[in-house]
Design a protein around this motif. Structure first.
Motif, PDB file in Angstrom:
ATOM      1  N   MET A 196      54.077  40.483  53.020  1.00  0.00           N
ATOM      2  CA  MET A 196      53.364  41.703  52.600  1.00  0.00           C
ATOM      3  C   MET A 196      53.192  41.708  51.078  1.00  0.00           C
ATOM      4  N   LEU A 197      52.093  42.259  50.650  1.00  0.00           N
ATOM      5  CA  LEU A 197      51.821  42.400  49.223  1.00  0.00           C
ATOM      6  C   LEU A 197      52.888  43.268  48.554  1.00  0.00           C
ATOM      7  N   THR A 198      53.462  42.789  47.458  1.00  0.00           N
ATOM      8  CA  THR A 198      54.429  43.607  46.731  1.00  0.00           C
ATOM      9  C   THR A 198      53.702  44.693  45.946  1.00  0.00           C
ATOM     10  N   VAL A 199      54.436  45.724  45.561  1.00  0.00           N
ATOM     11  CA  VAL A 199      53.834  46.807  44.787  1.00  0.00           C
ATOM     12  C   VAL A 199      53.312  46.283  43.449  1.00  0.00           C
ATOM     13  N   ASP A 200      54.074  45.437  42.802  1.00  0.00           N
ATOM     14  CA  ASP A 200      53.637  44.887  41.521  1.00  0.00           C
ATOM     15  C   ASP A 200      52.364  44.069  41.692  1.00  0.00           C
ATOM     16  N   ASP A 201      52.323  43.234  42.739  1.00  0.00           N
ATOM     17  CA  ASP A 201      51.115  42.443  42.999  1.00  0.00           C
ATOM     18  C   ASP A 201      49.928  43.358  43.311  1.00  0.00           C
ATOM     19  N   ALA A 202      50.189  44.442  44.031  1.00  0.00           N
ATOM     20  CA  ALA A 202      49.117  45.386  44.356  1.00  0.00           C
ATOM     21  C   ALA A 202      48.553  46.022  43.091  1.00  0.00           C
ATOM     22  N   PHE A 203      49.438  46.393  42.169  1.00  0.00           N
ATOM     23  CA  PHE A 203      48.964  46.986  40.917  1.00  0.00           C
ATOM     24  C   PHE A 203      48.159  45.974  40.102  1.00  0.00           C
ATOM     25  N   ARG A 204      48.591  44.726  40.091  1.00  0.00           N
ATOM     26  CA  ARG A 204      47.849  43.719  39.343  1.00  0.00           C
ATOM     27  C   ARG A 204      46.480  43.481  39.980  1.00  0.00           C
ATOM     28  N   LYS A 205      46.427  43.511  41.292  1.00  0.00           N
ATOM     29  CA  LYS A 205      45.146  43.362  41.985  1.00  0.00           C
ATOM     30  C   LYS A 205      44.251  44.576  41.718  1.00  0.00           C
ATOM     31  N   PHE A 206      44.860  45.752  41.723  1.00  0.00           N
ATOM     32  CA  PHE A 206      44.146  46.990  41.411  1.00  0.00           C
ATOM     33  C   PHE A 206      43.579  46.925  39.996  1.00  0.00           C
ATOM     34  N   LYS A 207      44.396  46.503  39.050  1.00  0.00           N
ATOM     35  CA  LYS A 207      43.935  46.385  37.665  1.00  0.00           C
ATOM     36  C   LYS A 207      42.755  45.431  37.575  1.00  0.00           C
ATOM     37  N   SER A 208      42.827  44.318  38.286  1.00  0.00           N
ATOM     38  CA  SER A 208      41.747  43.336  38.276  1.00  0.00           C
ATOM     39  C   SER A 208      40.469  43.907  38.865  1.00  0.00           C
ATOM     40  N   ARG A 209      40.611  44.707  39.918  1.00  0.00           N
ATOM     41  CA  ARG A 209      39.431  45.299  40.561  1.00  0.00           C
ATOM     42  C   ARG A 209      38.705  46.276  39.640  1.00  0.00           C
ATOM     43  N   LEU A 210      39.423  46.857  38.698  1.00  0.00           N
ATOM     44  CA  LEU A 210      38.811  47.815  37.772  1.00  0.00           C
ATOM     45  C   LEU A 210      38.213  47.138  36.543  1.00  0.00           C
ATOM     46  N   GLU A 211      38.436  45.841  36.397  1.00  0.00           N
ATOM     47  CA  GLU A 211      37.863  45.093  35.269  1.00  0.00           C
ATOM     48  C   GLU A 211      36.458  44.624  35.624  1.00  0.00           C
ATOM     49  N   LEU A 212      35.624  44.482  34.623  1.00  0.00           N
ATOM     50  CA  LEU A 212      34.246  44.047  34.860  1.00  0.00           C
ATOM     51  C   LEU A 212      34.202  42.542  35.090  1.00  0.00           C
ATOM     52  N   ASN A 213      33.445  42.153  36.116  1.00  0.00           N
ATOM     53  CA  ASN A 213      33.266  40.723  36.337  1.00  0.00           C
ATOM     54  C   ASN A 213      31.964  40.259  35.688  1.00  0.00           C
ATOM     55  N   ASP A 214      31.666  38.983  35.807  1.00  0.00           N
ATOM     56  CA  ASP A 214      30.502  38.408  35.128  1.00  0.00           C
ATOM     57  C   ASP A 214      29.191  39.030  35.597  1.00  0.00           C
ATOM     58  N   ARG A 215      29.079  39.287  36.891  1.00  0.00           N
ATOM     59  CA  ARG A 215      27.829  39.864  37.410  1.00  0.00           C
ATOM     60  C   ARG A 215      27.611  41.284  36.893  1.00  0.00           C
ATOM     61  N   GLU A 216      28.684  42.058  36.800  1.00  0.00           N
ATOM     62  CA  GLU A 216      28.562  43.408  36.260  1.00  0.00           C
ATOM     63  C   GLU A 216      28.245  43.378  34.769  1.00  0.00           C
ATOM     64  N   GLN A 217      28.859  42.463  34.051  1.00  0.00           N
ATOM     65  CA  GLN A 217      28.565  42.313  32.631  1.00  0.00           C
ATOM     66  C   GLN A 217      27.099  41.950  32.421  1.00  0.00           C
ATOM     67  N   ALA A 218      26.586  41.063  33.273  1.00  0.00           N
ATOM     68  CA  ALA A 218      25.189  40.634  33.144  1.00  0.00           C
ATOM     69  C   ALA A 218      24.234  41.792  33.417  1.00  0.00           C
ATOM     70  N   ASN A 219      24.529  42.586  34.445  1.00  0.00           N
ATOM     71  CA  ASN A 219      23.667  43.722  34.755  1.00  0.00           C
ATOM     72  C   ASN A 219      23.729  44.773  33.658  1.00  0.00           C
ATOM     73  N   ALA A 220      24.951  45.028  33.143  1.00  0.00           N
ATOM     74  CA  ALA A 220      25.098  45.991  32.052  1.00  0.00           C
ATOM     75  C   ALA A 220      24.314  45.538  30.831  1.00  0.00           C
ATOM     76  N   SER A 221      24.373  44.244  30.526  1.00  0.00           N
ATOM     77  CA  SER A 221      23.654  43.715  29.377  1.00  0.00           C
ATOM     78  C   SER A 221      22.147  43.872  29.556  1.00  0.00           C
ATOM     79  N   ALA A 222      21.662  43.541  30.747  1.00  0.00           N
ATOM     80  CA  ALA A 222      20.215  43.633  31.004  1.00  0.00           C
ATOM     81  C   ALA A 222      19.737  45.082  30.910  1.00  0.00           C
TER      82      ALA A 222
END
Length: 300
Positions: A1-27
């Motif tokens: 099972m996913l640990t709480v710490d791993d879940a928070f790190r995954k959550f933090k990653s999900r809230l970060e912008l990825n390359d596709r979002e950065q590209a759309n924001a730039s355009a």
């Protein structure tokens, strides 16, 4: 099972912008900048706000763009702030339509009509931008404030420097924690009104409320942050550059009382989730954090 710490790190990653979002924001932001260059005499334009400071949460909206006007547009400075806001709005309505451009107290919001699904996904597209007219004032800037009927001073560079310093002092976890609380603040379960408004107030408060250095556990840092925000929501929180009106002025006592109640409840829910984990009920702990934050907090 996913640990709480791993879940928070995954959550933090999900809230970060990825390359596709950065590209759309730039355009999108370049599209708006190029268009307004044809409508007004603009000295320079640049990104600012939480997007520039990397404290913007998802779904990605209201990206701030400063448009510093040339001296040829100085006549606006001698008029009511509503005049320049109206003219910028009219120009944006001509391109994006009357339902897309909306006047705000210090900016014009342009909504791109992007659909947000049940998981807060937008197909990697941004929802909107905020267009902010400005004039240079030495090293600072003056922007229109239609609520007060005056032009107010600000300096986005100082805001960014303080956020960077806080992030580094907190083992580079400060911005992630701020994004998490902002995501909680956007949770639809709170109704139409966010508990803390403007959401920039969360970031301003976190400059002081996240202190003592990173202790290595997301769950305890988040619980303590909710508790401290609740305790200090009635404090006066100046604009970080020390130039404009206090950021906390955006909430009256009734709104602050509601925010205190919701922040206190969030702190209590966080404590319950921590206790589930302490008692070995990992699934219940993850479910508790998911209920608190919403769809982007992972269960697996």
């Amino acid at each position: 099972m996913l640990t709480v710490d791993d879940a928070f790190r995954k959550f933090k990653s999900r809230l970060e912008l990825n390359d596709r979002e950065q590209a759309n924001a730039s355009a999108r932001q370049n599209e708006v900048r190029d268009y307004l260059d044809t409508k007004f005499k603009i000295e320079t334009s640049f990104l600012t706000g939480s997007y520039k400071r990397h404290t913007k949460t998802k779904p990605l909206k209201d990206i701030d763009i400063f448009f510093v006007l040339k001296d040829a547009e100085r006549h606006y400075r001698d008029k009511a702030p509503s005049v320049v806001i109206q003219d910028f709005c009219d120009a944006l309505v001509a391109k994006y339509g009357k339902d897309a451009a909306r006047k705000q107290s210090r900016s014009v919001n342009v909504d791109f009509g992007v659909f947000v699904d049940a998981e807060d996904n937008t197909d990697y597209r941004i929802l909107s931008v905020d267009v902010v007219p400005a004039f240079a004032k030495g090293q600072d800037y003056e922007i229109p404030d239609t609520d007060s009927g005056t032009w107010i001073k600000t300096n986005p560079k100082i805001h960014a420097e303080k956020a960077t310093a806080a992030h580094q002092a907190f083992s580079n976890e400060w911005k992630g924690l701020v994004r998490m609380v902002k995501y909680w603040n956007n949770n639809p379960k709170h109704g139409a009104d966010k508990p803390v408004k403007p959401s920039f107030l969360i970031e301003v408060m976190a400059l002081e409320c996240l202190h003592g250095g990173w202790q290595g556990r997301f769950d305890r840092e988040i619980q303590a942050l909710f508790a401290t925000l609740a305790d200090r929501i009635f404090d006066t929180w100046p604009e970080p550059a020390g130039l404009g009106p206090a950021i906390s002025n955006g909430m009256d006592n009734a709104r602050k009382q509601r925010a205190r109640e919701l922040l206190t409840a969030a702190s209590r829910d966080a404590s319950l989730a921590i206790n589930h984990e302490r008692q070995g009920r990992h699934g219940d702990a993850l479910a508790g954090w998911r209920a608190l934050f919403g769809k982007k907090f992972p269960l697996s």
